[in-house]
Design a protein around this motif. Structure first.
Motif, PDB file in Angstrom:
ATOM      1  N   PRO A 275       0.839  -1.211   0.000  1.00 50.25           N
ATOM      2  CA  PRO A 275       0.000   0.000   0.000  1.00 50.25           C
ATOM      3  C   PRO A 275       0.867   1.252   0.000  1.00 50.25           C
ATOM      4  CG  PRO A 275       0.080  -0.969   2.186  1.00 50.25           C
ATOM      5  CD  PRO A 275       0.827  -1.910   1.287  1.00 50.25           C
ATOM      6  N   GLN A 276       0.251   2.404  -0.178  1.00 53.65           N
ATOM      7  CA  GLN A 276       0.992   3.657  -0.113  1.00 53.65           C
ATOM      8  C   GLN A 276       1.508   3.862   1.310  1.00 53.65           C
ATOM      9  OE1 GLN A 276       1.775   5.977  -2.616  1.00 53.65           O
ATOM     10  NE2 GLN A 276       1.132   4.252  -3.901  1.00 53.65           N
ATOM     11  N   VAL A 277       2.817   3.967   1.443  1.00 52.06           N
ATOM     12  CA  VAL A 277       3.456   3.929   2.763  1.00 52.06           C
ATOM     13  C   VAL A 277       3.281   5.240   3.526  1.00 52.06           C
ATOM     14  CG1 VAL A 277       5.659   3.678   3.974  1.00 52.06           C
ATOM     15  CG2 VAL A 277       5.104   2.166   2.045  1.00 52.06           C
ATOM     16  N   ALA A 278       3.560   6.369   2.878  1.00 53.13           N
ATOM     17  CA  ALA A 278       3.558   7.655   3.592  1.00 53.13           C
ATOM     18  C   ALA A 278       2.225   7.970   4.264  1.00 53.13           C
ATOM     19  CB  ALA A 278       3.984   8.777   2.646  1.00 53.13           C
ATOM     20  N   PRO A 279       1.082   7.851   3.560  1.00 52.47           N
ATOM     21  CA  PRO A 279      -0.194   8.135   4.246  1.00 52.47           C
ATOM     22  C   PRO A 279      -0.433   7.227   5.450  1.00 52.47           C
ATOM     23  CG  PRO A 279      -0.515   8.026   1.875  1.00 52.47           C
ATOM     24  CD  PRO A 279       0.869   7.525   2.137  1.00 52.47           C
ATOM     25  N   LEU A 280      -0.090   5.941   5.318  1.00 56.52           N
ATOM     26  CA  LEU A 280      -0.272   5.022   6.443  1.00 56.52           C
ATOM     27  C   LEU A 280       0.637   5.377   7.606  1.00 56.52           C
ATOM     28  CD1 LEU A 280      -0.590   1.475   4.818  1.00 56.52           C
ATOM     29  CD2 LEU A 280      -2.301   2.685   6.155  1.00 56.52           C
ATOM     30  N   PHE A 281       1.892   5.662   7.289  1.00 55.87           N
ATOM     31  CA  PHE A 281       2.881   5.956   8.329  1.00 55.87           C
ATOM     32  C   PHE A 281       2.442   7.143   9.177  1.00 55.87           C
ATOM     33  CE2 PHE A 281       6.676   8.133   9.873  1.00 55.87           C
ATOM     34  CZ  PHE A 281       7.397   7.099  10.454  1.00 55.87           C
ATOM     35  N   TRP A 282       2.059   8.239   8.524  1.00 61.43           N
ATOM     36  CA  TRP A 282       1.738   9.452   9.268  1.00 61.43           C
ATOM     37  C   TRP A 282       0.350   9.403   9.897  1.00 61.43           C
ATOM     38  CZ3 TRP A 282       5.471  12.183  10.900  1.00 61.43           C
ATOM     39  CH2 TRP A 282       6.656  12.276  10.165  1.00 61.43           C
ATOM     40  N   THR A 283      -0.610   8.772   9.225  1.00 61.81           N
ATOM     41  CA  THR A 283      -1.947   8.651   9.820  1.00 61.81           C
ATOM     42  C   THR A 283      -1.896   7.821  11.091  1.00 61.81           C
ATOM     43  OG1 THR A 283      -2.936   8.783   7.623  1.00 61.81           O
ATOM     44  CG2 THR A 283      -4.323   7.950   9.392  1.00 61.81           C
ATOM     45  N   PHE A 284      -1.128   6.738  11.065  1.00 61.22           N
ATOM     46  CA  PHE A 284      -0.995   5.905  12.258  1.00 61.22           C
ATOM     47  C   PHE A 284      -0.380   6.691  13.404  1.00 61.22           C
ATOM     48  CE2 PHE A 284       1.646   2.916  14.768  1.00 61.22           C
ATOM     49  CZ  PHE A 284       0.629   2.142  15.296  1.00 61.22           C
ATOM     50  N   ARG A 285       0.597   7.518  13.120  1.00 68.01           N
ATOM     51  CA  ARG A 285       1.251   8.278  14.186  1.00 68.01           C
ATOM     52  C   ARG A 285       0.368   9.392  14.734  1.00 68.01           C
ATOM     53  NH1 ARG A 285       4.189   5.091  12.156  1.00 68.01           N
ATOM     54  NH2 ARG A 285       6.193   4.402  12.999  1.00 68.01           N
ATOM     55  N   ILE A 286      -0.470   9.970  13.895  1.00 65.52           N
ATOM     56  CA  ILE A 286      -1.445  10.939  14.402  1.00 65.52           C
ATOM     57  C   ILE A 286      -2.393  10.256  15.378  1.00 65.52           C
ATOM     58  CG2 ILE A 286      -3.424  12.366  13.751  1.00 65.52           C
ATOM     59  CD1 ILE A 286      -1.935  12.943  11.108  1.00 65.52           C
ATOM     60  N   MET A 287      -2.879   9.065  15.006  1.00 63.92           N
ATOM     61  CA  MET A 287      -3.787   8.324  15.878  1.00 63.92           C
ATOM     62  C   MET A 287      -3.126   7.975  17.209  1.00 63.92           C
ATOM     63  SD  MET A 287      -5.550   4.593  15.174  1.00 63.92           S
ATOM     64  CE  MET A 287      -3.929   3.807  15.219  1.00 63.92           C
ATOM     65  N   VAL A 288      -1.904   7.479  17.159  1.00 64.64           N
ATOM     66  CA  VAL A 288      -1.204   7.088  18.384  1.00 64.64           C
ATOM     67  C   VAL A 288      -0.927   8.303  19.262  1.00 64.64           C
ATOM     68  CG1 VAL A 288       0.952   6.139  19.297  1.00 64.64           C
ATOM     69  CG2 VAL A 288      -0.190   5.014  17.373  1.00 64.64           C
ATOM     70  N   ALA A 289      -0.483   9.412  18.653  1.00 70.28           N
ATOM     71  CA  ALA A 289      -0.202  10.619  19.431  1.00 70.28           C
ATOM     72  C   ALA A 289      -1.458  11.114  20.143  1.00 70.28           C
ATOM     73  CB  ALA A 289       0.359  11.705  18.521  1.00 70.28           C
ATOM     74  N   LEU A 290      -2.583  11.098  19.438  1.00 70.70           N
ATOM     75  CA  LEU A 290      -3.838  11.517  20.066  1.00 70.70           C
ATOM     76  C   LEU A 290      -4.249  10.559  21.176  1.00 70.70           C
ATOM     77  CD1 LEU A 290      -5.895  12.656  16.933  1.00 70.70           C
ATOM     78  CD2 LEU A 290      -5.014  14.100  18.768  1.00 70.70           C
TER      79      LEU A 290
END
Length: 522
Positions: free
Chosen positions: A383-398
């Motif tokens: 899958p497209q790596v960049a969107p997954l990488f950053w979306t996951f980190r936004i979720m975890v940070a929140l």
């Protein structure tokens, strides 16, 4: 072959409707239990303020539930409209939990919601309390069966491909129900709903306190929400970790993409805190790592390596080759059901048949596939790596922010200082939209990270769409966007009006006529 533009528009339409629908689902799940807790206190103490609290938050619950039902029904029709081959291919399996959800959980929830709104002056205190708890249980049962269906798409257990009917068929309903991926998704999802509802109650109550309105009702609401939210936020992180751990077993490519892990990490694997993924070069242009962290989180050991994207692609090539063998054996069995040799080959490799179908984007006859075609198909599994990488980190940070937020809220509640802490009250108001961002990020990671599969390893997404035209989908998509935009504006307007109006100050007033009428109309 289905045109990829048709697939893209079909995916976009379903994504928009699903993500819009999920604006309402988590608030319904969380508010239902908060209502049950508040009414339990009312029954135990007899203090009428707890009754008015239950009725007020119940009004907001009813508005949210009505809009959620209206948006959720549309999604099920899309399986037949936009994803007809998917429905044909796995309908016997995927339809079972949806049918149970409709017949048992939704009917149970809807029936008792009517009693909740209309039964305040007709049922005894205990009977109405039982109804409220059944509303909460019914709402969560509804989520359970939906997530069992979704969990099967992530980890298709309890089923096999029948070469004679050319469909996936269920052979173990218990395995589908107790699918570990589905169970982990369920508890993680409902916990996120508890967090969202708690922040919603805290934020709205804080707004009342800042304006000097309904102080006693707001203070008690914040105490309940702070306690419930702290438990929910801790469970979200713990259960989210469990969900991620299961993905390392069943969806290794998703985990590797989420972590932007291009090369296999020797044990114990490092964790990329920040990275700049380069999909074309198939590497990271920059990465800030924490040693050992990913090995401990992802494998719960110090001795297990984690496969990177490049090695997983090589493994996909092997599965594609085996899938071609299964495909050829299938063609023989369709001509001669008694061919034992072909049956033996198919039985050995049928689980790789879906990988062979990835080649259909490039060649009609799989036996004409070259090494280059196989390599292309194997890289399609990334899958497209960049969107997954950053979306996951936004979720975890929140997620970690919510834990800190509720720790402070719980501390202030224990000290009876919630209503005299203006900084925290303002923070609570501004925090209201953040859990919605977190839950939408979670669904994006779960669904976008599964691509190119609509069913992991079984059926490619582009293979599952209906034979509609681009014009058909463009028109229906425009209609959906228009209707949902109007519905969103109306829903937000009604919710804001109810919040501004506030709770009824008359302890003898009947249940909210608007909320009851809205639910009854649905």
């Amino acid at each position: 072959m289905i045109d990829l533009d048709v697939v893209t528009l079909s995916r976009l339409q379903f994504a928009l409707t699903a993500m819009f629908h999920f604006i309402f689902v988590p608030l319904t799940l969380g508010l239902a239990f908060l209502l049950a807790i508040m009414e339990s206190v009312y029954v135990m103490t007899g203090k009428d303020i707890w009754r008015r609290m239950t009725m007020f938050w119940g009004k907001l619950f009813g508005i949210n539930f009505a809009v959620g039902v209206a948006t959720g029904v549309v999604m099920e029709f899309q399986f037949g409209m936009n994803w007809s081959y998917y429905s044909h291919y796995v309908g016997d399996i995927f339809g079972a939990p949806l049918a149970v959800e409709g017949l048992m959980a939704f009917f149970m929830e809807a029936t008792f919601i009517g009693l909740f709104f209309f039964g305040w002056n007709r049922l005894s205190k205990v009977a109405h309390l039982i109804v409220t708890w059944l509303v909460a249980i019914g709402a969560n049962f509804s989520a359970l069966w939906i997530l069992i269906a979704n969990g099967w798409m992530q980890n298709p257990v309890g089923a096999y491909f029948n070469p004679h009917t050319m469909r996936m068929e269920m052979n173990d309903f218990a395995a589908v129900i107790f699918n570990p991926v589905a169970q982990a998704k369920f508890v993680h999802t409902v916990s996120s709903g508890y967090v969202l509802a708690s922040i919603f109650v805290l934020g709205v109550s804080a707004w009342y306190v800042l304006r000097g309105r309904h102080i006693e009702l707001a203070r008690r609401s914040m105490v309940v929400a702070a306690s419930f939210g702290l438990a929910g936020s801790l469970s979200v992180v713990v259960l989210g970790d469990e969900s991620g751990y299961l993905s390392t077993e069943h969806q290794q490519m998703k985990i590797a993409a989420m972590e932007s892990m291009w090369e296999t990490e020797p044990a114990p694997a490092n964790f990329n805190v920040i990275a700049i993924p380069n999909q074309e070069a198939r590497r990271n242009d920059f990465a800030l790592e924490i040693p050992w962290a990913m090995g401990i989180i992802g494998t719960r050991s110090l001795t297990t390596p984690m496969l990177g994207i490049n090695d997983l692609v090589e493994h996909a090539k092997i599965r594609i080759a085996h899938g071609i063998d299964a495909y050829n054996a299938l063609q023989v069995l369709r001509a001669d059901k008694t061919d034992t040799q072909a049956q033996a080959v198919f039985d050995e490799y049928w689980k790789d048949l879906g990988y062979a179908l990835l080649l259909k984007r490039y060649v009609e006859d799989l036996n004409e596939a070259t090494d280059a075609h196989i390599a292309q198909a194997a890289w399609d599994t990334v899958p497209q790596v960049a969107p997954l990488f950053w979306t996951f980190r936004i979720m975890v940070a929140l997620g970690f922010y919510f834990i800190g937020f509720f720790i402070v809220a719980f501390y202030l509640a224990a000290k009876d200082r919630l209503t005299v802490s203006p900084r925290f009250l303002k923070l609570a108001v501004f925090t209201i939209p953040l859990p919605w961002i977190a839950v939408e990020c979670g669904w994006f990671v779960a669904e976008f990270g599964r691509q190119p599969w609509i069913i992991e390893g079984v059926l490619p997404t582009y293979y599952a769409a209906s034979g509609l035209s681009v014009a058909d989908l463009a028109i229906s998509l425009a209609i959906f966007i228009g209707l949902y935009s109007v519905l969103a504006l109306l829903g937000i307007k009604v919710m804001l009006h109810a919040v501004r109006q506030g709770p009824d100050e008359d302890p003898k007033s009947p249940a909210n006529d608007f909320a009851a009428s809205a639910v009854a109309a649905k």
